[in-house]
Design an enzyme around this catalytic site. Structure first.
Site, PDB file in Angstrom:
ATOM      1  N   SER A   1       0.828  -1.203   0.000  1.00 34.32           N
ATOM      2  CA  SER A   1       0.000   0.000   0.000  1.00 34.32           C
ATOM      3  C   SER A   1       0.868   1.262   0.000  1.00 34.32           C
ATOM      4  O   SER A   1       1.683   1.438  -0.904  1.00 34.32           O
ATOM      5  CB  SER A   1      -0.950  -0.053   1.202  1.00 34.32           C
ATOM      6  OG  SER A   1      -1.943   0.939   1.116  1.00 34.32           O
TER       7      SER A   1
ATOM      8  N   ASP B   1      -8.906  -6.662  -4.256  1.00 36.71           N
ATOM      9  CA  ASP B   1      -8.378  -5.458  -3.604  1.00 36.71           C
ATOM     10  C   ASP B   1      -9.289  -4.267  -3.902  1.00 36.71           C
ATOM     11  O   ASP B   1      -9.412  -3.832  -5.039  1.00 36.71           O
ATOM     12  CB  ASP B   1      -6.957  -5.161  -4.082  1.00 36.71           C
ATOM     13  CG  ASP B   1      -6.219  -4.165  -3.205  1.00 36.71           C
ATOM     14  OD1 ASP B   1      -6.848  -3.181  -2.783  1.00 36.71           O
ATOM     15  OD2 ASP B   1      -5.021  -4.365  -2.953  1.00 36.71           O
TER      16      ASP B   1
ATOM     17  N   HIS C   1      -6.898  -6.121   0.266  1.00 33.90           N
ATOM     18  CA  HIS C   1      -5.776  -5.203   0.423  1.00 33.90           C
ATOM     19  C   HIS C   1      -4.976  -5.580   1.671  1.00 33.90           C
ATOM     20  O   HIS C   1      -5.297  -5.116   2.781  1.00 33.90           O
ATOM     21  CB  HIS C   1      -6.324  -3.784   0.540  1.00 33.90           C
ATOM     22  CG  HIS C   1      -5.290  -2.718   0.477  1.00 33.90           C
ATOM     23  ND1 HIS C   1      -4.606  -2.399  -0.675  1.00 33.90           N
ATOM     24  CD2 HIS C   1      -4.806  -1.883   1.435  1.00 33.90           C
ATOM     25  CE1 HIS C   1      -3.775  -1.407  -0.435  1.00 33.90           C
ATOM     26  NE2 HIS C   1      -3.861  -1.078   0.839  1.00 33.90           N
TER      27      HIS C   1
END
Length: 353
Positions: free
Chosen positions: A37, A132, A166
């Site tokens: 991320s 995601d 995610h």
């Protein structure tokens, strides 16, 4: 401290090492980086800006270099869907890779980053989860296209075949693979850290297990950036030294693992530094793991302890002169026994000096 939740239950973890020790002087080599991320974006920034010093990178749910253009709105709607589905503007090609390649070349021409020609010999491992919802696959596809401009196809591995949310994918720790939530580590039945390390460094000795047998050192990040909390970095970071790298660590490799937003030790305890999957491979293959730590900047600029990939602290966020970038580079120089770099070029309002 208790680790973050695993299937809803707090799990006690053994105590870590002492606080605030100086980062040791070592003689490691073969620097590589990875991240999830905001940590994925930070790993890309570091890899591109310091490409002359890095041998490879592993990116989970990140995006192309300088994607945000220093604009939080672009960061949260075009480079990610951080603000949620109604405001998400992600679409195939939406990050405008040709423009980012031109930006990269401009920075390199001014000496603000290393020459991107250095990327040609690197090995890059990419992971995008089908499920995601924060950094959709279209953004990761653009990252692959960005790297492909500089790197031969055979040097890039792209895994996008798992219905993962995610999170950092592991082979035994964390939430369900399609779940979004703290500590942003999901049990997906694949060893993300192991795959990326083996892609970057080549065949490695298989890990004996996931329980670390080496030593954690909490070190003073203020040595490398004055008043780090004023710049979105925590007072201390973490270093993992496997048994085979005690002393000066000569012959050991060095890997920097950047956590994601809301994934700092202050927020998830030792979940990331113990369970993201790196340490077992470090033990088996003499790899020192650096876990630098970000921190929040309140009230609105960086409440989630993200790395600076959208200029919340510094307009030079993606350059060698960026506060966080240079701080981490100095950490790696300490660990590699290298002389500190000269003050790098800083840019203001499109001009670099």
């Amino acid at each position: 401290m208790l680790a973050a939740t695993l299937a809803g239950t707090l799990v006690p973890q053994p105590a870590l090492h002492a606080q605030g020790a100086p980062l040791p002087v070592m003689r490691t080599s073969q620097l590589s980086v990875s991240g999830l991320s905001s940590g994925g974006y930070m790993a890309v920034q570091f890899d591109v800006a310091y490409s002359g010093s890095v041998v490879g990178a592993g990116i989970v749910a990140g995006g192309p270099y300088a994607c945000s253009r220093g604009n939080v709105s672009i960061a949260t709607t075009i480079c990610s869907c951080t603000n949620g589905t109604p405001w998400c503007g992600v679409y195939p090609g939406g990050t405008n890779v040709p423009d980012l390649i031109e930006t990269t070349g401009g920075y390199a021409a001014r000496g603000a980053i290393d020459s991107p020609a250095n990327l040609a010999n690197q090995r890059i491992w990419l992971f995008s989860g089908i499920a995601d919802s924060v950094v959709p696959m279209a953004v990761m596809n653009d990252l692959k296209a960005y790297y492909r401009h500089y790197i031969p196809a055979e040097n890039i591995s792209y895994r996008n075949d798992i219905r993962a949310e995610h999170a950092m994918p592991t082979d035994g720790f964390g939430n369900r693979c399609n779940q979004l939530g703290s500590p942003y580590i999901n049990n997906c039945g694949i060893d993300g850290a192991g795959e990326l390390l083996q892609w970057i460094y080549g065949p490695l000795t298989p890990k004996a297990g996931n329980e670390p047998t080496g030593r954690f050192v909490e070190f003073d990040q203020g040595e490398f950036l004055r008043n780090p909390t004023d710049h979105g970095m925590a007072p201390t970071g973490w270093l993992y030294i496997p048994p085979g790298c005690e002393g000066d660590g000569e012959g050991c490799k060095l890997h920097v693992a950047f956590h994601g937003c809301k994934q700092t030790a202050a927020l998830v305890g030792d979940a990331h530094i113990r369970n993201a999957g790196y340490n077992g491979w470090a033990d088996a293959n003499r790899i020192v793991i650096l876990y630098p730590q970000a921190a929040p900047l309140y009230p609105f600029t960086n409440p989630n302890s993200c790395w600076d990939w959208f200029s919340y602290d510094d307009p030079d966020y993606a350059l060698k002169s960026g506060h966080q970038m240079l701080a981490v580079k100095k950490m790696t120089e300490r660990l590699m026994g290298a002389a500190p770099t000269q003050p790098p070029v800083r840019c203001r309002r499109g001009r670099c000096t």
